[in-house]
Design an enzyme around this catalytic site. Sequence first.
Site, short mmCIF file in Angstrom:
data_model
loop_
_atom_site.label_atom_id
_atom_site.label_comp_id
_atom_site.label_asym_id
_atom_site.label_seq_id
_atom_site.Cartn_x
_atom_site.Cartn_y
_atom_site.Cartn_z
N CYS A 1 8.95 -7.87 -18.21
CA CYS A 1 8.53 -8.70 -19.33
C CYS A 1 9.69 -9.58 -19.79
O CYS A 1 10.85 -9.20 -19.72
CB CYS A 1 8.05 -7.90 -20.53
SG CYS A 1 6.55 -7.00 -20.23
N GLU B 1 19.82 3.33 0.71
CA GLU B 1 19.79 1.96 0.18
C GLU B 1 19.14 0.99 1.19
O GLU B 1 18.39 0.10 0.80
CB GLU B 1 21.21 1.52 -0.20
CG GLU B 1 21.37 0.10 -0.69
CD GLU B 1 20.53 -0.26 -1.92
OE1 GLU B 1 19.96 0.63 -2.56
OE2 GLU B 1 20.44 -1.47 -2.21
N LYS C 1 13.25 -6.88 -12.41
CA LYS C 1 14.70 -6.90 -12.23
C LYS C 1 15.39 -6.04 -13.26
O LYS C 1 16.39 -5.40 -13.00
CB LYS C 1 15.18 -8.36 -12.36
CG LYS C 1 16.67 -8.55 -12.10
CD LYS C 1 16.99 -8.41 -10.64
CE LYS C 1 18.46 -8.53 -10.32
NZ LYS C 1 18.75 -7.97 -8.98
N TRP D 1 4.84 -7.85 -17.48
CA TRP D 1 4.81 -6.88 -16.38
C TRP D 1 3.96 -5.73 -16.89
O TRP D 1 4.36 -5.02 -17.81
CB TRP D 1 6.24 -6.44 -16.06
CG TRP D 1 6.36 -5.57 -14.86
CD1 TRP D 1 6.48 -5.97 -13.55
CD2 TRP D 1 6.42 -4.13 -14.83
NE1 TRP D 1 6.60 -4.89 -12.73
CE2 TRP D 1 6.55 -3.74 -13.48
CE3 TRP D 1 6.35 -3.14 -15.80
CZ2 TRP D 1 6.64 -2.42 -13.08
CZ3 TRP D 1 6.43 -1.81 -15.40
CH2 TRP D 1 6.58 -1.46 -14.05
N GLU E 1 11.25 -2.27 -0.78
CA GLU E 1 11.05 -3.15 -1.94
C GLU E 1 10.46 -4.50 -1.57
O GLU E 1 9.60 -5.00 -2.27
CB GLU E 1 12.41 -3.42 -2.62
CG GLU E 1 12.94 -2.29 -3.43
CD GLU E 1 14.20 -2.71 -4.19
OE1 GLU E 1 15.19 -3.08 -3.54
OE2 GLU E 1 14.18 -2.67 -5.42
N HIS F 1 14.68 19.53 10.10
CA HIS F 1 14.09 20.46 9.13
C HIS F 1 12.77 19.94 8.59
O HIS F 1 12.33 20.37 7.52
CB HIS F 1 15.09 20.72 7.99
CG HIS F 1 16.36 21.34 8.48
ND1 HIS F 1 16.44 22.64 8.92
CD2 HIS F 1 17.59 20.81 8.65
CE1 HIS F 1 17.67 22.89 9.32
NE2 HIS F 1 18.40 21.80 9.17
N ASN G 1 8.23 -7.28 -25.72
CA ASN G 1 8.81 -6.67 -24.52
C ASN G 1 9.13 -5.23 -24.90
O ASN G 1 9.82 -5.00 -25.88
CB ASN G 1 10.08 -7.45 -24.14
CG ASN G 1 10.84 -6.82 -22.99
OD1 ASN G 1 10.33 -5.91 -22.34
ND2 ASN G 1 12.05 -7.29 -22.76
N GLY G 2 8.61 -4.25 -24.14
CA GLY G 2 8.87 -2.84 -24.47
C GLY G 2 7.59 -2.04 -24.42
O GLY G 2 6.56 -2.51 -23.92
N LYS H 1 15.83 -1.14 0.29
CA LYS H 1 15.74 -2.60 0.40
C LYS H 1 14.49 -2.99 1.19
O LYS H 1 13.75 -3.88 0.80
CB LYS H 1 16.96 -3.19 1.14
CG LYS H 1 18.23 -3.38 0.38
CD LYS H 1 18.23 -4.37 -0.73
CE LYS H 1 17.68 -3.82 -1.99
NZ LYS H 1 18.51 -3.13 -2.92
N ARG I 1 12.82 -11.39 -13.57
CA ARG I 1 12.66 -10.05 -14.14
C ARG I 1 11.42 -9.35 -13.59
O ARG I 1 11.29 -8.14 -13.70
CB ARG I 1 12.53 -10.15 -15.66
CG ARG I 1 13.77 -10.69 -16.33
CD ARG I 1 13.50 -11.04 -17.77
NE ARG I 1 13.38 -9.87 -18.61
CZ ARG I 1 14.39 -9.22 -19.16
NH1 ARG I 1 15.61 -9.63 -18.92
NH2 ARG I 1 14.20 -8.16 -19.93
O1 M6R Z 1 19.97 -2.90 -13.49
P1 M6R Z 1 20.11 -1.56 -12.85
O2 M6R Z 1 21.13 -1.52 -11.79
O3 M6R Z 1 20.32 -0.45 -13.86
O4 M6R Z 1 18.71 -1.29 -12.19
C1 M6R Z 1 18.40 -0.10 -11.56
C2 M6R Z 1 17.24 -0.27 -10.60
O5 M6R Z 1 16.09 -0.63 -11.31
C3 M6R Z 1 17.53 -1.31 -9.53
O6 M6R Z 1 18.68 -0.99 -8.82
C4 M6R Z 1 16.36 -1.43 -8.57
O7 M6R Z 1 16.27 -0.29 -7.78
C5 M6R Z 1 16.51 -2.71 -7.75
N1 M6R Z 1 15.24 -3.33 -7.61
C6 M6R Z 1 17.13 -2.49 -6.44
O8 M6R Z 1 17.01 -3.52 -5.54
#
Ligand code: M6R
Length: 614
Positions: A2, A487, A609, A77, A494, A510, A103-104, A491, A27
């Site tokens: 948001c 990670e 974001k 969002w 996502e 396992h 927002n919230g 990626k 965002r």
């Molecule tokens: O702003 P932050 O690093 O605290 O955010 C944490 C996660 O939301 C953020 O890393 C998220 O996993 C990203 N989309 C990663 O690409």
Amino acid sequence: MCGIVGYVGKKPVLDILLDGLEQLEYRGYDSSGVAIKCPDAIKVYKAEGKLSNLREELAPHAYELAKSTMGIGHIRWATHGAPTVINAHPHTCNCGNLVIVHNGIIENYKELKEELEAKGCVFKSQTDTETIAHLIANIYGEVKDLTKAVQLATKRIQGAYALCIMHNDEKDKLVVTKRNAPLVIGVGEHEFYVASDVPAIIKHTKRAIYLTDNQVAVLTPETMVLQDENGKELTPKVEILPWEPVALSKMGYKHFMLKEIHEQPDVIRNILVGKLHTSNSPIILDEVKVNKETLKNLNRIQVIACGTSLHAAMIGKYIIEDFCGIPVDVEASSEYIYRKTVTDEHTLVIGVSQSGETADTLTAIKQSKARGSHILIITNRPDSAMAREADSLIPVSAGIEVSVAATKSYIAQLTSFYLLALYMAEIKSSMPADKLTELKSGLLTLPQKIEQILAHKENIQKCARKYSSTRDFIYIARGINYPTALEGALKLKEISYINATGYPAGELKHGPIAMLDETMPVLSILMKGSVYEKLLSNSEEAKARNARMIALTNSDDEKLDDLFDYIIRVPEIEELLSPIIAMIPLQLMAYYIAEFLGKDVDQPRNLAKSVTVE
Ligand code: M6R
């Protein structure tokens, strides 16, 4: 997650709002809307999906809105209710006189809604936000003062909010307030801007006021009155934003993500400047405010973070334990905050966050702070809520990251962890001098090595095409690169929506090995060092189950050619520094697969974001 914008001044408001919302698109959102104060009444326009839909919706009204100079806007969002036009903000009260964007999340909205329905309020949406519109309007009916109504209403609200509010009967007046959600006010000449984040205002002004929780600001073109929740007047503190408006251009790259991947060599260079001059000079890290004696005797560190930042934290644990011999616990913030954690004034608590606004991490930080721990924050946003909670602040200086998928901020977090771990190792004398020198010298070579990888990215692009039709993907690694596997998988998930999972390679047998057959790609992060041979054996086990084997390696070992169907080679690097080098091809791999599949790389579905709700 948001985004809100608002403007009151002398300029035409519509373009300011739409442009501001565009700057907040990163965002993540699924619908949008604006409310514009017109001579006769406030008018609301909303649309599902991308901002271009809202622009289309507004196009026939451009002439009648052209002279308006006050309004609010929102990208939503969805949390409560589907991403539809009805649920999009702004929301209004029964008569439409009061309009808000939010927002919230309002936690007690159900109770409030029941109460308001009993009073005759008719709810049009499924959102929690609409409750606030009715609540403020109801109180306004009694007190006839918008500021007071907002103050009284927010006392009844539980949860997180940043709010921007207008009322037909309160000429040229915007009321804004916040609790546990970001909000910044830009100060111009005869005008004020309101936004969830700096990019929405930076091209208009560098003078800004950050509201603290429960403060209420009343804005007109000429005045700003700041009050606490009880109406006591406060003096606003104007800060100068350390931002440049040019930061948000793609600079010729197809996507922000690709641009941000390419910025990584310079990001590391920028971080090292002033902190690490040569491999023989000591690390300078004045940002760490823990005194050296306390650091020497520290016997416990906790690191809290989410998502990509959590993976950086896991590597941070590995290197701090290795370099300094201090036990480090790492935990997802969302878990940390709902259990009885053992933290006290003898614990150093490190919060890691790109945005510095992630609700779970912020709450965890506040909890630890209340127990007396020293709070060290590693963030890309020195102007964020977390930064304001910090006793020590290490800004990672990656520059604004627009793509929702974190890339350069991750590499910047890792670089900062290396500096911190080496700094502490020097203070504690916990590492042989020649090892320290070797690592520092290795750190200084990283930018150049990343440039070498970027110069040969076609090989990674080819690999991405070859495997882009897969539905699942497995990443395996051991030791310091296990978080790299996590990670890499995150990626890919996502941005391509392929079901990717990272495993410590020793765990394959396992359970996960049951998943392997000739359709499953398995990518081994095979960096030379202590676990190389072990990982090779694990890769053999996967190969024996007919998996499609890919190696990401810095070895030129010929036996890899028989074992792997595809090999991505990266430059030689000391094992302890290899997570930075290994990550670059994995970012590119995810990028090229998503791009090849035609996905919305910079704004993947369902993601935000800045995750400002728990
Ligand atoms: O702003 P932050 O690093 O605290 O955010 C944490 C996660 O939301 C953020 O890393 C998220 O996993 C990203 N989309 C990663 O690409």
